[in-house]
Design an enzyme around this catalytic site. Structure first.
Site, short mmCIF file in Angstrom:
data_model
loop_
_atom_site.label_atom_id
_atom_site.label_comp_id
_atom_site.label_asym_id
_atom_site.label_seq_id
_atom_site.Cartn_x
_atom_site.Cartn_y
_atom_site.Cartn_z
CD GLU A 1 -2.77 -0.97 2.51
OE1 GLU A 1 -3.89 -0.48 2.28
OE2 GLU A 1 -2.39 -1.29 3.65
CG HIS B 1 -7.23 -8.54 4.15
ND1 HIS B 1 -8.56 -8.80 4.38
CD2 HIS B 1 -7.05 -7.25 4.54
CE1 HIS B 1 -9.15 -7.70 4.88
NE2 HIS B 1 -8.24 -6.77 4.99
C1 BG6 Z 1 -8.26 -3.21 5.69
C2 BG6 Z 1 -7.15 -2.77 6.60
O1 BG6 Z 1 -8.84 -4.40 6.16
O2 BG6 Z 1 -7.74 -3.42 4.39
C3 BG6 Z 1 -6.48 -1.51 6.07
O3 BG6 Z 1 -7.67 -2.54 7.90
C4 BG6 Z 1 -6.03 -1.72 4.65
O4 BG6 Z 1 -5.38 -1.14 6.90
C5 BG6 Z 1 -7.17 -2.26 3.79
O5 BG6 Z 1 -5.60 -0.46 4.14
C6 BG6 Z 1 -6.67 -2.65 2.42
O6 BG6 Z 1 -7.77 -2.98 1.61
P1 BG6 Z 1 -7.68 -2.82 0.05
O7 BG6 Z 1 -8.98 -3.35 -0.45
O8 BG6 Z 1 -7.46 -1.35 -0.23
O9 BG6 Z 1 -6.49 -3.63 -0.38
#
Ligand code: BG6
Length: 499
Positions: free
Chosen positions: A220, A244
Site C-alpha cells: 500500500e 486478508h
Molecule cells: C483493511 C485494513 O482491512 O484493508 C487496512 O484494515 C487496509 O489497513 C485495507 O488499508 C486494504 O484494503 P484494500 O482493499 O485497499 O487492499
C-alpha cells in the site's frame, strides 16, 4: 460463483451508520446494488449511531458521501445518487447502553415487519459486538431469519476472538453470522477459485513437485492516516496477514472442494490454516521481518513517519510492514515456502500472488542458465490495482543470429477481456448477505485457526523480538525482508512493484 436467490425485501440495520466504513464503503456499495436492482421492494437501510440525526440529515450526509466516494473500482463514472436509494435511508439515534431509549425507537421502526429478513451490520469496534447483540435480543428484534454481519478485526488474539464469537454466538446461530473479509469479495480473488478449479491444466503442476515457492504481496502507498490509535493496537500482522493474506494463501493452497457449496469451500480453507506449520522460538526471528515507516516521499509528496501520524501517543513498536515465510505442512505443499508480505507507505500500490515454478532440470539452450532467477516460469496474479494474470515463459528472441532466450509473458487482462463492470468487494458481499449465502464469509473455526497460527509469532515479538526496522516511506520496505527471502537464495518479485 454460487447462485444467488432473488433478493427479498429486507431491513438492513447498520450500527456505526455514520462511521467511516459506512460512509466510504457501505453506502456507495448499497447505492450501486440498488441501481442494479439488487435491493428488492421497499428494502430499508436504517443507520444507527449516536449522532442525533433525523432522516433528512442522514440522507444529505449519505448523498455527499456517495458523491465523494463514488464507489467501486471499475464502476466507471460516478453513479448519480438515485432518489429511490436516498428514500430507503433512515436514522435512529442509539447509544448501545442497555437502557437507551433508542432501542425502543429501533423496535418501533421494525415493528410489524417480522416476516421480512433483517440484516444487522455491525460496522463498529468489536468490543461492543456483544453488547449490541444482547441489546437486539433484549429488545426482541432478532428473528429466525435475521443475519448479523461482523466487520474485522475479530479480536486481537485467539482468546479475544473466542470471547467475541461466544458473545455473538449466544444470540445468533453460526449460520446467521457473516464475518466479512472484504478480500474475499474482490473479483480476482473469486477468480482464483475459478482459475484453479474450472481449468484442468493447472492441477497437475499445482504442488511441491512443480512449484518452487509462492509469494503473496499486498503493498500500500497509504499510511495509517488518522487511524493511528486503532493501528497501534493492531499492526500489519493483525490488520492484514491474519485475515486478508492468509485467506489468499488458503485459496492458493486448498484442495479442490467437492462442490461450490457454502461448507465445502470453507472446510477446505480451514484445513489449510490447520496445516500451517507453527513458527516458534528462534524460528520467528529467522522467518519474519517487520518494519515501521519513517518520513519520506510517496507519489512525489512528502509524508510523515508513522510516529508522527496524528492520533499517536509517543513511541510505538507497532509494525507497519511485515514479511514472513510460512509452510503448509501437507502432502501437496510440504517444503514449499509461502512468502507473505504487506506494508504501508511503500513505493507502489498493488496486491499480487506469484506462483514460481521450478527451474528446468537441465538447460539445453545457450544462455538459459545464465540467470535463472531473472526469468523463471511463474504465474503472476494481480488482484489490484488492475486485475491481470501473467504467465511468464521463455521464448526465442526473433533473429537469425545466435539463439537467444527472452522472457515473454502470456497476458490476460480482465478489463480488456470482459466488458462487464467488476463489482466492488462490498457490493458483492452485501448481495451475498442479502441472499443468505455465506460461502465467501469466514466461519468461526477459520478465524480461530488463523489466530492460532498468528498468536505465537506475536508472543515471540512481544517477548524478545527485535524492534521493527525503520524504512523510509516510498521505499520497498525494510532490508530485513530481502534478507528473509534471501536466506533461501530467492528474491521478491518486483517487476510490477519496482524498488
Ligand atoms: C483493511 C485494513 O482491512 O484493508 C487496512 O484494515 C487496509 O489497513 C485495507 O488499508 C486494504 O484494503 P484494500 O482493499 O485497499 O487492499
Amino acid at each position: 460463483m454460487p447462485q444467488l436467490s432473488e433478493p427479498q425485501p429486507t431491513d438492513i440495520i447498520v450500527f456505526g451508520g455514520t462511521g467511516d466504513l459506512a460512509m466510504r464503503k457501505l453506502l456507495p456499495a448499497l447505492n450501486l446494488c440498488d441501481r442494479d436492482n439488487g435491493l428488492a421492494g421497499d428494502t430499508r437501510i436504517i443507520a444507527v449511531s449516536r449522532d442525533g440525526l433525523d432522516d433528512a440529515d442522514y440522507r444529505a450526509k449519505a448523498e455527499s458521501a456517495i458523491r465523494e466516494h463514488p464507489a467501486s473500482r471499475g464502476a466507471g463514472t460516478p453513479v448519480p445518487t438515485q432518489g429511490r436509494f436516498l428514500s430507503r435511508l433512515h436514522h435512529i439515534s442509539l447509544d448501545v447502553g442497555e437502557d437507551d431509549p433508542g432501542w425502543e425507537a429501533l423496535a418501533a421502526m421494525l415493528a410489524g415487519r417480522e416476516e421480512r429478513s433483517r440484516v444487522f451490520y455491525l460496522a463498529v469496534p468489536p468490543m461492543i459486538f456483544g453488547r449490541i447483540c444482547r441489546g437486539l435480543s433484549t429488545a426482541g428484534l432478532v428473528t429466525g431469519t435475521s443475519r448479523v454481519v461482523l466487520e474485522k478485526p475479530l479480536g486481537r488474539d485467539l482468546p479475544s476472538a473466542g470471547a467475541i464469537n461466544d458473545e455473538v454466538g449466544e444470540i445468533f446461530d453460526e449460520a446467521q453470522i457473516f464475518r466479512i473479509d472484504h478480500y474475499l469479495g474482490k473479483e480476482t480473488v473469486q477468480n482464483l477459485l475459478v482459475l484453479r478449479f474450472a481449468n484442468m491444466f493447472l492441477e497437475p503442476v499445482w504442488n511441491s513437485r512443480w512449484v518452487d515457492h509462492v509469494q503473496i504481496t499486498a503493498a500500500e502507498t497509504v499510511g495509517v492516516g488518522g487511524r493511528r490509535d486503532y493501528y497501534d493496537g493492531s499492526g500489519a500482522l493483525r490488520d492484514m496477514v491474519q485475515n486478508h493474506l492468509l485467506q489468499l494463501l488458503c485459496l492458493i493452497a486448498m484442495e479442490p472442494p467437492a462442490s461450490f457449496g457454502r461448507e465445502a469451500v470453507r472446510d477446505e480453507k480451514v484445513k489449510v490454516l490447520q496445516a500451517l506449520r507453527p513458527l516458534r522460538g528462534n524460528e520467528v526471528a529467522a522467518r519474519t521481518a517487520r518494519g515501521q515507516y519513517t518520513a519520506g516521499r510517496v507519489d512525489g509528496t512528502e509524508v510523515p513517519g508513522y510516529l508522527d501520524e496524528p492520533g499517536g501517543n509517543g513511541p510505538s513498536s507497532t509494525e507497519t510492514f511485515v514479511a514472513l515465510q510460512a509452510e503448509v505442512a501437507n502432502w501437496r505443499w510440504g517444503g514449499v515456502p509461502f512468502y507473505l508480505r504487506t506494508g504501508k507507505r511503500l513505493a507502489r500500490h498493488g496486491t499480487e500472488i506469484v506462483v514460481r515454478f521450478r527451474d528446468v532440470p537441465h538447460p539445453i539452450f545457450p544462455g538459459q542458465s545464465v540467470d535463472p532467477v531473472s526469468a523463471p516460469n511463474q504465474m503472476v496474479i494481480r488482484l489490484q490495482p488492475e486485475e491481470t494474470i501473467h504467465l511468464h515463459m521463455l521464448a526465442k528472441k526473433p533473429g537469425a543470429g545466435e539463439l537467444e532466450l527472452r522472457p515473454a509473458p502470456l497476458q490476460l487482462s480482465f478489463a480488456e477481456t470482459f466488458a462487464e463492470r467488476s463489482p466492488d468487494a462490498y457490493e458483492r458481499l452485501i448481495m451475498d448477505v442479502l441472499a443468505g449465502n455465506p460461502t465467501l464469509f469466514m466461519r468461526r473455526d477459520e478465524v480461530e485457526a488463523a489466530w492460532r497460527w498468528i498468536d505465537p509469532i506475536i508472543g515471540v515479538w512481544d517477548a524478545s523480538g527485535p524492534a521493527p526496522e525503520p524504512y523510509p516511506a516510498g521505499s520497498a520496505g525494510p532490508a530485513g525482508a530481502d534478507s528473509l527471502i534471501g536466506r533461501t537464495s530467492r528474491t521478491w518479485h518486483e517487476e510490477e512493484l519496482p524498488r
